[in-house]
Design a protein around this motif. Sequence first.
Motif, short mmCIF file in Angstrom:
data_model
loop_
_atom_site.label_atom_id
_atom_site.label_comp_id
_atom_site.label_asym_id
_atom_site.label_seq_id
_atom_site.Cartn_x
_atom_site.Cartn_y
_atom_site.Cartn_z
N ALA A 80 0.85 -1.19 0.00
CA ALA A 80 0.00 0.00 0.00
C ALA A 80 0.88 1.24 0.00
O ALA A 80 1.93 1.27 0.65
N LEU A 81 0.46 2.25 -0.73
CA LEU A 81 1.18 3.52 -0.77
C LEU A 81 0.51 4.52 0.15
O LEU A 81 -0.72 4.59 0.22
N LEU A 82 1.33 5.30 0.83
CA LEU A 82 0.84 6.30 1.78
C LEU A 82 1.37 7.66 1.33
O LEU A 82 2.58 7.81 1.12
N THR A 83 0.49 8.62 1.16
CA THR A 83 0.94 9.87 0.55
C THR A 83 0.12 11.07 1.01
O THR A 83 -0.99 10.92 1.53
N THR A 84 0.68 12.25 0.81
CA THR A 84 -0.08 13.49 0.97
C THR A 84 -0.49 14.01 -0.40
O THR A 84 -1.19 15.01 -0.51
N PHE A 85 -0.03 13.33 -1.46
CA PHE A 85 -0.23 13.82 -2.82
C PHE A 85 -1.42 13.16 -3.49
O PHE A 85 -1.62 11.96 -3.39
N SER A 86 -2.18 13.97 -4.22
CA SER A 86 -3.29 13.43 -5.00
C SER A 86 -3.04 13.69 -6.49
O SER A 86 -3.95 14.00 -7.23
N ARG A 87 -1.78 13.62 -6.89
CA ARG A 87 -1.43 13.89 -8.28
C ARG A 87 -1.87 12.73 -9.17
O ARG A 87 -1.58 11.56 -8.85
N PRO A 88 -2.55 13.02 -10.29
CA PRO A 88 -3.02 11.96 -11.17
C PRO A 88 -1.91 11.03 -11.64
O PRO A 88 -2.12 9.82 -11.73
N GLY A 89 -0.73 11.58 -11.90
CA GLY A 89 0.36 10.74 -12.38
C GLY A 89 0.78 9.69 -11.38
O GLY A 89 1.12 8.57 -11.73
N TYR A 90 0.76 10.06 -10.09
CA TYR A 90 1.11 9.10 -9.05
C TYR A 90 0.08 7.98 -8.98
O TYR A 90 0.42 6.81 -8.82
N ILE A 91 -1.18 8.36 -9.08
CA ILE A 91 -2.23 7.34 -9.01
C ILE A 91 -2.14 6.40 -10.21
O ILE A 91 -2.29 5.18 -10.09
N GLU A 92 -1.86 6.98 -11.38
CA GLU A 92 -1.71 6.15 -12.58
C GLU A 92 -0.58 5.14 -12.39
O GLU A 92 -0.74 3.94 -12.67
N LYS A 93 0.57 5.60 -11.88
CA LYS A 93 1.70 4.70 -11.65
C LYS A 93 1.36 3.63 -10.62
O LYS A 93 1.76 2.48 -10.74
N ALA A 94 0.62 4.04 -9.58
CA ALA A 94 0.22 3.09 -8.55
C ALA A 94 -0.69 2.01 -9.11
O ALA A 94 -0.55 0.82 -8.79
N MET A 95 -1.61 2.40 -9.98
CA MET A 95 -2.52 1.44 -10.58
C MET A 95 -1.77 0.49 -11.53
O MET A 95 -2.03 -0.72 -11.57
N VAL A 96 -0.82 1.04 -12.27
CA VAL A 96 -0.01 0.21 -13.18
C VAL A 96 0.81 -0.80 -12.36
O VAL A 96 0.99 -1.94 -12.77
N ALA A 97 1.30 -0.35 -11.21
CA ALA A 97 2.09 -1.24 -10.34
C ALA A 97 1.22 -2.26 -9.62
O ALA A 97 1.73 -3.16 -8.95
N LYS A 98 -0.11 -2.12 -9.75
CA LYS A 98 -1.06 -3.04 -9.12
C LYS A 98 -0.93 -3.07 -7.60
O LYS A 98 -0.95 -4.13 -6.97
N VAL A 99 -0.80 -1.88 -6.99
CA VAL A 99 -0.73 -1.83 -5.53
C VAL A 99 -2.09 -2.21 -4.94
O VAL A 99 -3.13 -2.12 -5.60
N ASP A 100 -2.05 -2.62 -3.70
CA ASP A 100 -3.27 -3.07 -3.03
C ASP A 100 -3.99 -1.94 -2.31
O ASP A 100 -5.16 -2.07 -1.94
N GLY A 101 -3.28 -0.83 -2.10
CA GLY A 101 -3.90 0.30 -1.43
C GLY A 101 -3.22 1.61 -1.78
O GLY A 101 -2.01 1.64 -2.04
N TYR A 102 -4.01 2.68 -1.81
CA TYR A 102 -3.47 4.02 -2.06
C TYR A 102 -4.15 4.92 -1.04
O TYR A 102 -5.33 5.26 -1.18
N LEU A 103 -3.40 5.28 0.02
CA LEU A 103 -4.00 5.90 1.19
C LEU A 103 -3.38 7.27 1.47
O LEU A 103 -2.20 7.50 1.20
N LEU A 104 -4.18 8.16 2.02
CA LEU A 104 -3.71 9.50 2.38
C LEU A 104 -3.24 9.54 3.83
O LEU A 104 -3.85 8.94 4.71
N LYS A 105 -2.15 10.30 4.07
CA LYS A 105 -1.58 10.38 5.41
C LYS A 105 -2.50 11.04 6.41
O LYS A 105 -2.41 10.80 7.61
N ASP A 106 -3.38 11.93 5.93
CA ASP A 106 -4.23 12.66 6.87
C ASP A 106 -5.56 11.95 7.16
O ASP A 106 -6.48 12.55 7.72
#
Length: 202
Positions: A80-106
């Motif tokens: 799972a990725l933990l981030t403060t960023f909601s940049r579309p490019g990051y989400i695209e890369k995360a989806m391509v990497a087939k991560v199991d979670g994309y979560l915000l730090k706050d």
Amino acid sequence: MIRLLLAEDQVLLRDALQSLLQVSEEIEVVATTGDGSEALHLATTEKVDVALLDIEMPGLTGIQVAEKLKESDTYSGKVALLTTFSRPGYIEKAMVAKVDGYLLKDEPIATLIDAIKTIDSGKQVVSTDLQPLLFSLETNPLNEREIMLLHAVKEGLSTEEIAQAKHLSEGTVRNYLSSALQKLHVTHRHEAVRVAEEKGWM
């Protein structure tokens, strides 16, 4: 008990998250680090069930670690990725990497704990605030060479210096950078760097 790796390069936040996550009787933080390369090593040696990775770390980024873990024959846990960023490019890369979670730090800690449990159970979790971006993802129009040269521009290198460093002709460098500018709909190379970074494309 869920064995968790926590990788976060900000020490205060890492320590706070570790303390809060261990409030749950179902989660044990078995390893922590602030370095991506070390996170990759720990994930494959500490019998980790869930690797919770900050996106921006020294050594390797969280996305790079996620990609390597997903390709690894020695890691069977979730990522799972933990981030403060909601940049579309990051989400695209995360989806391509087939991560199991994309979560915000706050996120509230209770929400984060529930997300970790859900991810461990085999389901994918994307923070509620990020879900609208899934429907408006922009594909990165830049190729690897263009991204490489924009990184060199960001470092402050001139066309001549980039050509020497990358073993390319100055004309080739200009052509690639011109192509990047056109794809990003900007007129200046530093503007191209700004846009590409904002989108999470470099």
